[in-house]
Design a protein around this motif. Structure first.
Motif, PDB file in Angstrom:
ATOM      1  N   PHE A 139      10.211  52.312  98.413  1.00 51.83           N
ATOM      2  CA  PHE A 139      11.651  52.172  98.239  1.00 51.83           C
ATOM      3  C   PHE A 139      12.339  53.145  99.198  1.00 51.83           C
ATOM      4  O   PHE A 139      11.805  54.212  99.492  1.00 51.83           O
ATOM      5  N   THR A 140      13.513  52.787  99.641  1.00 54.68           N
ATOM      6  CA  THR A 140      14.317  53.728 100.417  1.00 54.68           C
ATOM      7  C   THR A 140      15.795  53.497 100.128  1.00 54.68           C
ATOM      8  O   THR A 140      16.224  52.373  99.852  1.00 54.68           O
ATOM      9  N   SER A 141      16.551  54.581 100.193  1.00 48.15           N
ATOM     10  CA  SER A 141      18.008  54.431 100.209  1.00 48.15           C
ATOM     11  C   SER A 141      18.440  54.255 101.653  1.00 48.15           C
ATOM     12  O   SER A 141      17.630  54.357 102.578  1.00 48.15           O
ATOM     13  N   SER A 142      19.699  53.976 101.852  1.00 48.68           N
ATOM     14  CA  SER A 142      20.205  53.842 103.217  1.00 48.68           C
ATOM     15  C   SER A 142      21.614  54.406 103.274  1.00 48.68           C
ATOM     16  O   SER A 142      22.164  54.842 102.264  1.00 48.68           O
ATOM     17  N   SER A 143      22.177  54.395 104.464  1.00 51.28           N
ATOM     18  CA  SER A 143      23.587  54.763 104.572  1.00 51.28           C
ATOM     19  C   SER A 143      24.425  53.760 103.782  1.00 51.28           C
ATOM     20  O   SER A 143      23.960  52.669 103.444  1.00 51.28           O
ATOM     21  N   LEU A 156      27.106  51.989  98.135  1.00 46.10           N
ATOM     22  CA  LEU A 156      25.663  51.928  97.960  1.00 46.10           C
ATOM     23  C   LEU A 156      25.004  51.509  99.274  1.00 46.10           C
ATOM     24  O   LEU A 156      25.671  51.012 100.178  1.00 46.10           O
ATOM     25  N   GLY A 157      23.692  51.709  99.349  1.00 48.73           N
ATOM     26  CA  GLY A 157      22.947  51.273 100.513  1.00 48.73           C
ATOM     27  C   GLY A 157      22.350  49.896 100.299  1.00 48.73           C
ATOM     28  O   GLY A 157      22.521  49.276  99.244  1.00 48.73           O
ATOM     29  N   THR A 158      21.609  49.420 101.293  1.00 54.94           N
ATOM     30  CA  THR A 158      20.895  48.155 101.147  1.00 54.94           C
ATOM     31  C   THR A 158      19.626  48.326 100.316  1.00 54.94           C
ATOM     32  O   THR A 158      19.072  47.353  99.813  1.00 54.94           O
ATOM     33  N   ASN A 159      19.135  49.530 100.196  1.00 56.04           N
ATOM     34  CA  ASN A 159      18.142  50.010  99.232  1.00 56.04           C
ATOM     35  C   ASN A 159      17.067  48.986  98.847  1.00 56.04           C
ATOM     36  O   ASN A 159      17.067  48.446  97.740  1.00 56.04           O
ATOM     37  N   PRO A 160      16.103  48.734  99.745  1.00 57.51           N
ATOM     38  CA  PRO A 160      15.102  47.701  99.492  1.00 57.51           C
ATOM     39  C   PRO A 160      14.036  48.094  98.469  1.00 57.51           C
ATOM     40  O   PRO A 160      13.791  49.271  98.202  1.00 57.51           O
ATOM     41  N   ILE A 161      13.399  47.071  97.956  1.00 57.24           N
ATOM     42  CA  ILE A 161      12.278  47.199  97.030  1.00 57.24           C
ATOM     43  C   ILE A 161      11.081  46.492  97.653  1.00 57.24           C
ATOM     44  O   ILE A 161      11.190  45.351  98.099  1.00 57.24           O
ATOM     45  N   CYS A 162       9.934  47.160  97.682  1.00 58.08           N
ATOM     46  CA  CYS A 162       8.716  46.518  98.153  1.00 58.08           C
ATOM     47  C   CYS A 162       7.562  46.826  97.210  1.00 58.08           C
ATOM     48  O   CYS A 162       7.352  47.986  96.839  1.00 58.08           O
ATOM     49  N   VAL A 163       6.818  45.787  96.838  1.00 58.05           N
ATOM     50  CA  VAL A 163       5.596  45.921  96.045  1.00 58.05           C
ATOM     51  C   VAL A 163       4.514  45.094  96.723  1.00 58.05           C
ATOM     52  O   VAL A 163       4.737  43.923  97.043  1.00 58.05           O
ATOM     53  N   ALA A 164       3.346  45.701  96.963  1.00 57.21           N
ATOM     54  CA  ALA A 164       2.224  45.019  97.598  1.00 57.21           C
ATOM     55  C   ALA A 164       1.043  45.011  96.635  1.00 57.21           C
ATOM     56  O   ALA A 164       0.617  46.074  96.161  1.00 57.21           O
ATOM     57  N   LEU A 234      19.996  46.771  90.480  1.00 57.64           N
ATOM     58  CA  LEU A 234      18.770  47.204  91.141  1.00 57.64           C
ATOM     59  C   LEU A 234      19.065  48.128  92.316  1.00 57.64           C
ATOM     60  O   LEU A 234      18.351  49.112  92.554  1.00 57.64           O
ATOM     61  N   ASP A 235      20.108  47.827  93.062  1.00 61.10           N
ATOM     62  CA  ASP A 235      20.532  48.657  94.185  1.00 61.10           C
ATOM     63  C   ASP A 235      20.795  50.089  93.709  1.00 61.10           C
ATOM     64  O   ASP A 235      20.303  51.070  94.294  1.00 61.10           O
ATOM     65  N   PHE A 236      21.536  50.216  92.633  1.00 57.14           N
ATOM     66  CA  PHE A 236      21.882  51.530  92.092  1.00 57.14           C
ATOM     67  C   PHE A 236      20.629  52.268  91.615  1.00 57.14           C
ATOM     68  O   PHE A 236      20.462  53.467  91.849  1.00 57.14           O
ATOM     69  N   ILE A 237      19.710  51.551  90.970  1.00 57.64           N
ATOM     70  CA  ILE A 237      18.472  52.164  90.479  1.00 57.64           C
ATOM     71  C   ILE A 237      17.633  52.703  91.638  1.00 57.64           C
ATOM     72  O   ILE A 237      17.081  53.814  91.569  1.00 57.64           O
ATOM     73  N   VAL A 238      17.518  51.927  92.725  1.00 57.62           N
ATOM     74  CA  VAL A 238      16.755  52.405  93.882  1.00 57.62           C
ATOM     75  C   VAL A 238      17.385  53.674  94.446  1.00 57.62           C
ATOM     76  O   VAL A 238      16.681  54.620  94.820  1.00 57.62           O
ATOM     77  N   TYR A 239      18.703  53.717  94.502  1.00 56.36           N
ATOM     78  CA  TYR A 239      19.394  54.924  94.958  1.00 56.36           C
ATOM     79  C   TYR A 239      19.018  56.129  94.089  1.00 56.36           C
ATOM     80  O   TYR A 239      18.724  57.219  94.591  1.00 56.36           O
ATOM     81  N   LEU A 240      18.974  55.935  92.775  1.00 51.16           N
ATOM     82  CA  LEU A 240      18.642  57.034  91.870  1.00 51.16           C
ATOM     83  C   LEU A 240      17.195  57.490  92.047  1.00 51.16           C
ATOM     84  O   LEU A 240      16.891  58.689  91.959  1.00 51.16           O
TER      85      LEU A 240
END
Length: 352
Positions: A139-143, A156-164, A234-240
């Motif tokens: 996961f990452t936050s962004s500008s 908020l950022g675009t804040n992606p989620i990745c699971v492999a 989900l965006d907000f959660i990734v930021y946290l």
């Protein structure tokens, strides 16, 4: 107009650009691998369109070419880092490797990274876990680029989620997506190529849906979260989990310091399947689930059902044999950067 280039030769040329921009050869190669692999997987918004940006950031200090990544705290299953504004691929791969090492001992491990920079596509890190029969998460936050559900200000950022997730005989399942309706760099890519964008990607500075990528890239507009309030949540959660947990965001205190929400932070996790179940049986069941979904009934007009990561994997294999297609906008930016750095090789030297 377009130009077809060889992926490996292009990687060499991009590595040279980053060396001339100040990076050592090992790190330059890793950052080039990140961008070229994204391009090969069809994630063009995180691919070669970023070469000129990264080079500029290295030369003006926004990316620290002499970064010293520091461990801030560590336990058996958790570790936090200060990236010192290193290239994202360098800090991210370093943190993910440490996370995998811990997960192999404890079953589950999590890491955070603060003072980070743009790390490209998230699967570049999560898929490292697959080599060890682990499940990887990145996961990452962004500008600040995304408006909350019901608003139109960038908060908020675009804040992606990745699971492999590994499989036995099938390809691994890799879900990698921004929590905005479309990644910011898709708008940036469209802006670079002079194309319109779909109206559900973003809005102008007044909150009106727009087809002009300049409204988002240059004029203060914002991206929509995907799935209305669900994507926003989900965006907000990734930021946290990234910027806040890792310490990149500075909280408001009694002295009037306001949070720096736009600073970038990462969160990586790894899960050792063998600590929970027989790894081979697990992967066999993943195969079964993949085949069941792929063979399920198709909606009208649908020729095929894909599982997450399948399209990208097929595009990657195609790019290995057929090469990469660069259009004028991206090719022009790379050529300009080559000239600025005094590199005599041109994109003609990497033609397929």
């Amino acid at each position: 107009m377009s130009l077809t280039v060889d992926a490996e030769k292009t990687k060499d040329l991009v590595s040279l650009i980053f060396v001339r921009s100040g990076l050592n050869e090992k790190d330059a190669r890793l950052v080039a691998e990140n961008l070229v692999q994204a391009e090969m997987r069809g994630i063009r918004s995180h691919g070669l369109v970023q070469v000129a940006n990264y080079s500029t950031f290295m030369r003006n200090g926004k990316i620290n070419v002499n970064a010293a990544i520091k461990t801030l705290s560590e336990s058996d299953s958790a570790i936090s880092f200060d990236a010192d504004f290193a290239p994202g691929a360098v800090a991210g791969r370093y943190a993910m490797a440490k996370t995998i090492e811990k997960a192999q001992k404890t079953g589950v491990a999590v890491s955070t990274v603060k003072n980070a920079t743009h790390f490209g596509f998230a699967a570049f890190y999560a898929q490292e876990a697959l080599k060890h029969d682990l499940i990887g998460l990145a996961f990452t936050s962004s500008s600040l680029l995304v408006a909350p559900f019901g608003g139109f200000e960038r908060v908020l950022g675009t804040n992606p989620i990745c699971v492999a997730v590994p499989a036995l005989h099938e390809r691994p399942v890799i879900f990698d997506a921004a929590t905005s309706n479309a990644a910011y760099n898709k708008s940036f890519f469209a802006y670079t190529e002079g194309r319109k964008i779909p109206r559900d990607w973003g809005m102008d500075a007044h909150g009106n849906p727009t087809e002009n990528p300049a409204d988002i890239v240059k004029n203060g507009g914002a991206l929509f979260p995907f799935g209305s309030y669900k994507g926003y949540g989900l965006d907000f959660i990734v930021y946290l989990l990234t910027a806040v947990l890792g310490g990149s965001a500075i909280g408001r205190n009694e002295n009037g310091v306001f949070e720096d929400a736009g600073k970038i932070g990462y969160n990586f996790a790894a899960i050792d399947i063998s600590k929970f179940a027989d790894a081979e049986s697990f992967k066999q069941t993943v195969d079964f689930a993949v085949r069941r979904i792929r063979s399920s009934k198709k909606a009208a007009g649908s020729e095929r059902i894909y599982v997450p990561g399948e399209i990208e994997a097929e595009l990657y294999e195609k790019a290995r044999t057929d090469g990469l297609v660069l259009y004028d906008g991206v090719a022009g930016e790379i050529s300009r950067t080559l000239g600025e750095l005094g590199i005599t090789e041109s994109l003609d030297s990497v033609k397929k």
